[in-house]
Write a protein that holds these residues in place. Sequence first.
Motif, PDB file in Angstrom:
ATOM      1  N   GLU A 206       4.296  10.316 -12.827  1.00 31.84           N
ATOM      2  CA  GLU A 206       4.694   9.228 -13.454  1.00 31.84           C
ATOM      3  C   GLU A 206       4.621   7.960 -12.846  1.00 31.84           C
ATOM      4  OE1 GLU A 206       8.744  10.577 -14.687  1.00 31.84           O
ATOM      5  OE2 GLU A 206       8.097  11.963 -16.344  1.00 31.84           O
ATOM      6  N   PHE A 207       4.902   7.955 -11.713  1.00 29.13           N
ATOM      7  CA  PHE A 207       4.861   6.635 -10.830  1.00 29.13           C
ATOM      8  C   PHE A 207       3.329   6.339 -10.750  1.00 29.13           C
ATOM      9  CE2 PHE A 207       3.613   4.966  -6.779  1.00 29.13           C
ATOM     10  CZ  PHE A 207       4.463   3.653  -6.881  1.00 29.13           C
ATOM     11  N   ALA A 208       2.683   7.208 -10.654  1.00 27.96           N
ATOM     12  CA  ALA A 208       1.004   6.931 -10.499  1.00 27.96           C
ATOM     13  C   ALA A 208       0.410   6.223 -11.717  1.00 27.96           C
ATOM     14  CB  ALA A 208       0.193   8.330 -10.297  1.00 27.96           C
TER      15      ALA A 208
ATOM     16  N   ASP B 273      -1.084  -2.385 -13.103  1.00 32.58           N
ATOM     17  CA  ASP B 273      -2.159  -2.733 -12.371  1.00 32.58           C
ATOM     18  C   ASP B 273      -3.249  -3.229 -13.136  1.00 32.58           C
ATOM     19  OD1 ASP B 273      -0.827  -2.607  -9.949  1.00 32.58           O
ATOM     20  OD2 ASP B 273      -1.919  -0.859  -8.942  1.00 32.58           O
ATOM     21  N   LEU B 274      -3.862  -2.254 -14.050  1.00 32.06           N
ATOM     22  CA  LEU B 274      -4.764  -2.664 -14.840  1.00 32.06           C
ATOM     23  C   LEU B 274      -4.421  -3.726 -15.838  1.00 32.06           C
ATOM     24  CD1 LEU B 274      -6.145   0.770 -15.693  1.00 32.06           C
ATOM     25  CD2 LEU B 274      -7.078  -0.912 -14.120  1.00 32.06           C
ATOM     26  N   LYS B 275      -3.171  -3.943 -16.333  1.00 38.62           N
ATOM     27  CA  LYS B 275      -2.651  -5.098 -17.019  1.00 38.62           C
ATOM     28  C   LYS B 275      -3.039  -6.447 -16.146  1.00 38.62           C
ATOM     29  CE  LYS B 275       1.169  -6.778 -19.693  1.00 38.62           C
ATOM     30  NZ  LYS B 275       2.742  -6.486 -20.162  1.00 38.62           N
ATOM     31  N   ARG B 276      -2.295  -6.539 -14.877  1.00 37.80           N
ATOM     32  CA  ARG B 276      -2.624  -7.499 -14.054  1.00 37.80           C
ATOM     33  C   ARG B 276      -3.812  -7.691 -13.812  1.00 37.80           C
ATOM     34  NH1 ARG B 276       2.192  -8.433 -11.046  1.00 37.80           N
ATOM     35  NH2 ARG B 276       1.176  -8.779  -9.032  1.00 37.80           N
TER      36      ARG B 276
ATOM     37  N   PRO C 231       0.887  -1.278  -0.017  1.00 36.36           N
ATOM     38  CA  PRO C 231       0.109  -0.178  -0.050  1.00 36.36           C
ATOM     39  C   PRO C 231       0.788   1.279   0.002  1.00 36.36           C
ATOM     40  CG  PRO C 231      -0.047  -1.274   2.280  1.00 36.36           C
ATOM     41  CD  PRO C 231       0.454  -2.147   1.266  1.00 36.36           C
ATOM     42  N   ARG C 232       2.076   1.309   0.392  1.00 35.68           N
ATOM     43  CA  ARG C 232       3.046   2.293   0.327  1.00 35.68           C
ATOM     44  C   ARG C 232       3.686   2.512  -0.965  1.00 35.68           C
ATOM     45  NH1 ARG C 232       0.456   5.238   3.542  1.00 35.68           N
ATOM     46  NH2 ARG C 232      -0.215   4.269   5.407  1.00 35.68           N
ATOM     47  N   GLY C 233       3.319   1.772  -1.864  1.00 34.57           N
ATOM     48  CA  GLY C 233       4.081   1.689  -3.230  1.00 34.57           C
ATOM     49  C   GLY C 233       5.044   0.457  -3.526  1.00 34.57           C
ATOM     50  N   GLY C 234       5.883   0.627  -4.673  1.00 32.62           N
ATOM     51  CA  GLY C 234       6.859  -0.474  -4.908  1.00 32.62           C
ATOM     52  C   GLY C 234       6.411  -1.585  -5.888  1.00 32.62           C
ATOM     53  N   LYS C 235       7.285  -2.610  -6.086  1.00 31.56           N
ATOM     54  CA  LYS C 235       6.836  -3.503  -7.133  1.00 31.56           C
ATOM     55  C   LYS C 235       5.895  -4.445  -6.683  1.00 31.56           C
ATOM     56  CE  LYS C 235      11.515  -3.373  -9.548  1.00 31.56           C
ATOM     57  NZ  LYS C 235      12.461  -4.119  -9.835  1.00 31.56           N
TER      58      LYS C 235
ATOM     59  N   MET D 211     -12.842  -6.424  -5.637  1.00 29.04           N
ATOM     60  CA  MET D 211     -12.203  -4.961  -5.779  1.00 29.04           C
ATOM     61  C   MET D 211     -10.618  -4.995  -5.334  1.00 29.04           C
ATOM     62  SD  MET D 211     -13.699  -1.259  -5.232  1.00 29.04           S
ATOM     63  CE  MET D 211     -13.848  -1.249  -3.514  1.00 29.04           C
ATOM     64  N   ALA D 212      -9.765  -4.569  -6.589  1.00 28.90           N
ATOM     65  CA  ALA D 212      -8.354  -4.065  -5.909  1.00 28.90           C
ATOM     66  C   ALA D 212      -8.556  -2.629  -5.594  1.00 28.90           C
ATOM     67  CB  ALA D 212      -7.528  -4.407  -7.066  1.00 28.90           C
ATOM     68  N   HIS D 213      -7.330  -2.441  -4.532  1.00 25.23           N
ATOM     69  CA  HIS D 213      -7.084  -1.167  -4.328  1.00 25.23           C
ATOM     70  C   HIS D 213      -5.699  -0.690  -4.728  1.00 25.23           C
ATOM     71  CE1 HIS D 213      -7.241   2.868  -2.135  1.00 25.23           C
ATOM     72  NE2 HIS D 213      -8.510   2.482  -1.358  1.00 25.23           N
ATOM     73  N   ALA D 214      -5.816   0.732  -5.103  1.00 26.03           N
ATOM     74  CA  ALA D 214      -4.416   1.206  -5.748  1.00 26.03           C
ATOM     75  C   ALA D 214      -3.520   1.499  -4.320  1.00 26.03           C
ATOM     76  CB  ALA D 214      -4.361   2.442  -6.420  1.00 26.03           C
ATOM     77  N   PRO D 215      -2.282   1.592  -4.440  1.00 29.21           N
ATOM     78  CA  PRO D 215      -1.358   1.896  -3.235  1.00 29.21           C
ATOM     79  C   PRO D 215      -1.720   3.186  -3.053  1.00 29.21           C
ATOM     80  CG  PRO D 215      -0.097   1.874  -5.151  1.00 29.21           C
ATOM     81  CD  PRO D 215      -1.274   1.136  -5.593  1.00 29.21           C
ATOM     82  N   TYR D 216      -1.630   3.840  -1.493  1.00 32.51           N
ATOM     83  CA  TYR D 216      -2.062   5.115  -1.093  1.00 32.51           C
ATOM     84  C   TYR D 216      -1.061   6.033  -1.694  1.00 32.51           C
ATOM     85  CZ  TYR D 216      -4.820   2.646   2.466  1.00 32.51           C
ATOM     86  OH  TYR D 216      -5.951   2.081   2.950  1.00 32.51           O
ATOM     87  N   THR D 217       0.088   5.628  -2.185  1.00 32.77           N
ATOM     88  CA  THR D 217       1.193   6.601  -2.659  1.00 32.77           C
ATOM     89  C   THR D 217       0.846   7.014  -4.059  1.00 32.77           C
ATOM     90  OG1 THR D 217       2.819   4.615  -3.341  1.00 32.77           O
ATOM     91  CG2 THR D 217       2.987   5.774  -1.288  1.00 32.77           C
TER      92      THR D 217
END
Length: 278
Positions: A83-85, A92-95, A36-40, A65-71
């Motif tokens: 750019e990271f977002a 994520d959408l590909k996965r 949730p804090r980002g990363g691979k 439902m999937a949730h994007a990381p808070y970062t």
Amino acid sequence: MLNIGCHLSAAKGYEAMGKTALEIGANTFQFFTRNPRGGKAKKIDPEDINELLKIMQENKISVVMAHAPYTLNACSANEKTREFASETMKDDLKRMEYLPHNLYNFHPGSHVKQGVQVGIKYIVDMLNSILIPEQTTTVLLETMAGKGTEIGRSFEELKCILDRVALSDKMGVCLDTCHVYDAGYDVVNNLDGIIDEFDRIIGLDKLKAIHLNDSKNSFSSHKDRHEKIGQGFIGKEAIVRIINHPRLCHLPFFLETPNELPGYAREIKMLRESYTWQ
């Protein structure tokens, strides 16, 4: 049937999430796509996902439902953060296509004193650059409490984003009960009016999911602190009215209350017993 679940950890894999959901009486669930804090993100294991799909089919779990990381902040003043977002959501959408026809929720972000319209433009630009006609996932904007420079504190702000996304059929909204209450939408004393307002501004056809949370803070506090059901300022009675409302009862409800699994199991049981649309 009440479609209700909670936030589960994906650390032990997709099949494990499905089994855990069933163990606590849930028939849906939410999970983070990565830390949730980002990363691979972890490498996809198709066999693991196929086991989850089997569990979902056998137990009539219609949506997760999937949730994007808070970062993820699509409207940051920092270009690298934007750019990271974009890169994270695109991945994520590909996965998510391994789990077709489900939901992906994200916080619109904070404009960090650039102004709401600048922030909205960044969000729209990102969505228009990564959404594709072939995807089966519906991307949801979450309603926000309005702390700091958050975008999404009002239905009007969400509409401004939705109206400018080219692939509008790929978009929807996740309404968070704690967030809207803290933002100044009185779901306790004026639920019908709030639903009518959402329908008038955005359209109820765009409401795809509800985060079901009580609030630690009072009405219109703009604080965003979740509480267990019945222990906050929203209260159990108002939450029960929400799950039983004829215009909402068909939606999936996701608990994000401050609980461990036994606590979620108790809340799910309590809400099932309070559901009148059996």
